[in-house]
Design an enzyme around this catalytic site. Structure first.
Site, short mmCIF file in Angstrom:
data_model
loop_
_atom_site.label_atom_id
_atom_site.label_comp_id
_atom_site.label_asym_id
_atom_site.label_seq_id
_atom_site.Cartn_x
_atom_site.Cartn_y
_atom_site.Cartn_z
N LYS A 19 -28.95 21.07 9.65
CA LYS A 19 -28.17 19.94 10.14
C LYS A 19 -26.73 20.35 10.48
CE LYS A 19 -26.85 18.04 5.59
NZ LYS A 19 -25.41 18.29 5.69
N THR A 20 -26.15 21.27 9.69
CA THR A 20 -24.78 21.71 9.99
C THR A 20 -24.74 22.44 11.33
OG1 THR A 20 -24.30 21.91 7.63
CG2 THR A 20 -22.80 23.01 9.14
N GLN A 78 -32.66 12.35 0.25
CA GLN A 78 -31.62 13.00 -0.55
C GLN A 78 -30.50 12.02 -0.93
OE1 GLN A 78 -30.70 17.27 0.49
NE2 GLN A 78 -31.73 16.71 2.38
N ARG A 136 -33.23 23.07 -3.28
CA ARG A 136 -32.11 24.02 -3.28
C ARG A 136 -32.63 25.46 -3.36
NH1 ARG A 136 -29.44 21.20 -0.74
NH2 ARG A 136 -31.32 19.95 -0.76
N ASP A 169 -21.67 13.18 8.83
CA ASP A 169 -22.65 13.94 8.06
C ASP A 169 -22.98 13.19 6.77
OD1 ASP A 169 -24.29 15.98 7.28
OD2 ASP A 169 -22.69 17.38 6.77
N GLU A 170 -24.13 13.49 6.17
CA GLU A 170 -24.56 12.90 4.89
C GLU A 170 -24.45 11.36 4.90
OE1 GLU A 170 -26.01 14.77 2.94
OE2 GLU A 170 -25.09 16.74 2.77
#
Length: 733
Positions: free
Chosen positions: A45-46, A263, A622, A232-233
């Site tokens: 996504k980044t 998430q 993770r 973002d997020e």
């Protein structure tokens, strides 16, 4: 599908160089209005966001007209760096956290709301102290230990855009004493916050929203300025952040939000999963792209995580996949108790770093609650394994650092009540609590800031000459360096205050009694000087002027993950909440037991359980190459040992083998299928119940939750008895 708006001619040269997969490319090229990117864990996504920003700039959009919002300063810096590598002319972009954006807007335009540009930002510790002062003034000194509770209430109110006045009106209308008390504390706290020239984190969103709502010219300016907005997020946004973004994007409507409902794990601190789940309702012309190709984890780790999260009902279907190798199967490890769990994990760490090809930096241990870290710390120390503990006392939260920062804050904003109270008698100047009580009473009586009351100390009755001399000495310190505030470097200002205040000498003198403590504190103070110097060098490199207010703002807005030092080789210990956004080659997800992870399983609502499951999913995703799921058959709680059941998440993952190797010991049997905990009757205080021996009665008290819930019953016969609900033969009637 129209992927490009008419006003934007995409630069054809950059896109092939970005190395995007088809779904990423689809998201990057879409500029025809609102866009929702559902980006699974590890799906790039980044990269997608930074590529989209770079493409905008390469296509002729001014960087100054692009707003990108992240949730940590580290993420913002990473985004700026990546965009800079893709296009060389990206300077002037607004890449900020929500709070940094709010602070920047208020520094520029806050005067329109009566907010001075030199406002200071109060952290949670400062807020609790200010709430304590508000409670004192309301005659609630005996409840000062509840300051954290009221801080939470006030923070949630601000998340919902309920100012102190509105909250008080609503509370009084409810006629509920507890709500009225909380509202009175909120009201007095906010008044004192204003008097101190300070804002808390909630205000950094609430006040910009207020500014945009009340000042038409400011709203029009920012709506015109931000031609493209990227967030973002997005699953972690609260209501106030949602309103801020919706208002800023109202004119151009080029809003791109990126996130993953799977998430969303911060509901306990105000995040509203509905913001992302209902994005397409808010923007009925929104286009949605789902990113599912994972670049982080092995196929077997992803399979386990997918198996767990699919048990949630309130989610958008998504299935992570990868072209990477299948990898090693996740391992389930059962231990006798929490001590054996920690020792076993450290043993496995030694195996991984010994012949497994891993470094300490490659390994992370996640747990559900901070208290669980003790066992892992002790086991690591016993075997001399270096570790870093994320979430413990951070550098900027150490006493000597907070003391010196308080001096710097007063220099920038003399109205800062909490900073004044913190250091006015540190080092000792003969200004005791009694003297300060008189000064504060005078301040309230004259309705003036505390600093002004100190300036009028000669008029304050009932304080000693020693206290008056101490107050003069304290004030002279600031008056002597104030003229250098914007001409001298922050480093020079810090060194002057350290010397002239006597704080450095006081710390040196501590060596006579506590040499080790003195050395540690002096080392921290020297490190603070180093940090300020590094800040100056970074500002010069970025072409901005370094000044003290800017440094203080940067410090106050830094997150725990921002401060994470990965240069020193050490195993990372942290709560799974803090792990979001990070990745490690090897991950131990620990304490997977019913009532611990998921926490309070017996009494959880479906919504709570889904958030717990999302948290497990975050922890699992993770891991890049190795994933361990661990649990203990017994665990000590408040000094008493209780038996545990393995967490449902272990069995949902479908990775539990018939046997799991306990590191360095014999094989351990692991249950082959999930066995739910015994049904616990939901009786509730005030409920009528029936007992086979004592007959009917009423529940007069209930404490604890889940496996440890207890109820006290007064039976009609007069017998009073307390039962563990897990075992009690009580039936509601």
């Amino acid at each position: 599908m129209n992927t490009v708006s008419l006003e934007l001619n995409l630069n054809p040269e950059l896109l092939p160089k970005l190395g995007l997969n088809p779904k990423q490319a689809e998201a990057v090229q879409y500029f025809a209005g609102p866009l929702l990117i559902l980006a699974g864990a590890g799906t790039g996504k980044t990269k997608t966001l930074t590529s989209k920003i770079a493409l905008l700039i390469a296509s002729g959009i001014s960087p100054a007209r692009i707003l990108a919002i992240t949730f940590t300063n580290k993420a913002a810096q990473e985004m700026q760096h990546r965009v800079g590598k893709l296009v060389p002319y990206s300077g002037g972009m607004w890449i900020h956290t929500f709070h940094a954006l709010g602070a920047r807007m208020l520094r520029q335009h806050g005067r329109l709301l009566g907010i001075k540009p030199d406002f200071v930002i109060y952290d949670a510790d400062d807020q609790k102290k200010l709430i304590g002062l508000a409670m004192e003034e309301l005659g609630l000194e005996s409840e000062k230990n509840k300051a954290p509770l009221y801080l939470s209430i006030i923070s949630r109110a601000k998340d919902d855009l309920l100012d102190a006045e509105s909250y008080l009106i609503n509370a009084e209308a409810s006629n509920e004493p507890s709500r009225i008390k909380a509202a009175q504390i909120y009201h007095r706290y906010q008044k004192k916050l204003t008097e101190a020239g300070a804002l808390d984190f909630g205000d950094l969103i609430v006040k910009p929203v207020e500014l945009l709502k009340e000042k038409d010219e400011i709203r029009e300016y920012f709506q015109e300025l931000f031609q493209y907005i990227l967030v973002d997020e997005y699953q972690d946004t609260n209501h106030s952040q949602y309103v801020l973004i919706k208002t800023l994007s109202a004119k151009h409507r080029n809003l791109c939000v990126v996130g993953d409902p799977d998430q969303s794990v911060y509901g306990w601190r105000g995040a509203d999963i509905r913001n992302i789940m209902e994005f397409e309702k808010d923007f009925n012309d929104a286009f949605t792209v789902v990113l599912e190709e994972n670049y982080r984890s092995t196929a077997r780790i992803l399979h386990a995580a997918n198996e767990v999260i699919k048990h949630n009902r309130n989610r958008r279907p998504k299935n992570l996949w990868t072209k990477a190798d299948h990898g090693d199967a996740p391992q389930v490890l059962e231990f006798a108790n929490e001590t054996e769990e920690a020792r076993g994990i450290i043993h496995e760490v030694k195996q991984l770093t010994g012949r497994g090809g891993y470094t300490y930096n490659d390994i992370a241990v996640f747990y559900r609650t901070n208290a669980q870290s003790r066992s892992f710390e002790e086991a690591a120390r016993r075997d001399r394994i270096p570790y870093r503990l994320i979430g413990s006392v951070r550098f900027y939260e150490r006493k000597e650092i907070k003391d010196v920062l308080a001096y710097l804050k007063i220099l920038v904003n003399p109205s800062d009540t909490i900073s004044l109270l913190r250091v006015i008698n540190t080092p000792a100047r003969g200004i005791g609590k009694t003297a300060m009580d008189h000064v504060m009473a005078y301040s309230r009586q004259k309705d003036m800031p505390l600093y002004d009351a100190l300036l009028s100390a000669e008029q304050v009755p009932d304080i000693t000459n020693t206290a008056r001399r101490g107050i003069k000495e304290f004030l002279d310190l600031f008056e002597g360096v104030k003229s250098d505030l914007f001409s001298a470097t922050p480093t020079l200002m810090l060194e002057k205050l350290l010397t002239n205040s006597g704080y450095w000498k006081m710390t040196e003198d501590l060596a006579e009694k506590e040499p080790q403590e003195s050395l540690a504190r002096l080392g921290n103070l020297q490190e603070l000087v180093n940090a300020v110097k590094e800040f100056e060098e970074r500002c010069v490199k970025e072409g901005t002027a370094p000044n003290l207010p800017k440094y203080l703002e940067e410090v106050m807005l830094a997150s725990q993950v921002d401060a994470m030092n990965t240069e020193t080789h050490a195993v990372t210990l942290m709560t799974v909440h803090l792990a979001k956004g990070l990745e490690f080659p090897a991950v131990f997800l620990t304490g997977l037991e019913e009532n611990l992870f998921p926490i309070n399983a017996g009494n959880s609502s479906e919504e709570d359980m889904e958030e717990e499951r999302r948290l497990a999913y975050v922890g699992m995703t993770r891991a890049e190459k190795r994933l361990y799921l661990t649990w203990a058959g017994t665990r000590r709680v408040y000094g008493t040992t209780y038996p545990n059941l393995a967490s449902r998440f272990i069995f949902e993952s479908k990775v539990a083998p018939e046997t799991a190797q306990r590191p360095g010991e014999e094989d351990v049997q692991v249950l082959a299928s999930y066995q739910p905990p015994p049904s616990i009757p939901r009786v509730g205080k005030g409920r009528r119940v029936m007992h086979p021996v004592h007959g009917p009665g009423r529940v007069v008290d209930q404490i604890g939750s889940g496996e440890f819930a207890k109820a006290t019953v007064v039976f009609d016969s007069g017998v009073r008895q307390t039962f563990m609900l897990k075992y009690a033969p009580l039936q509601p009637i």
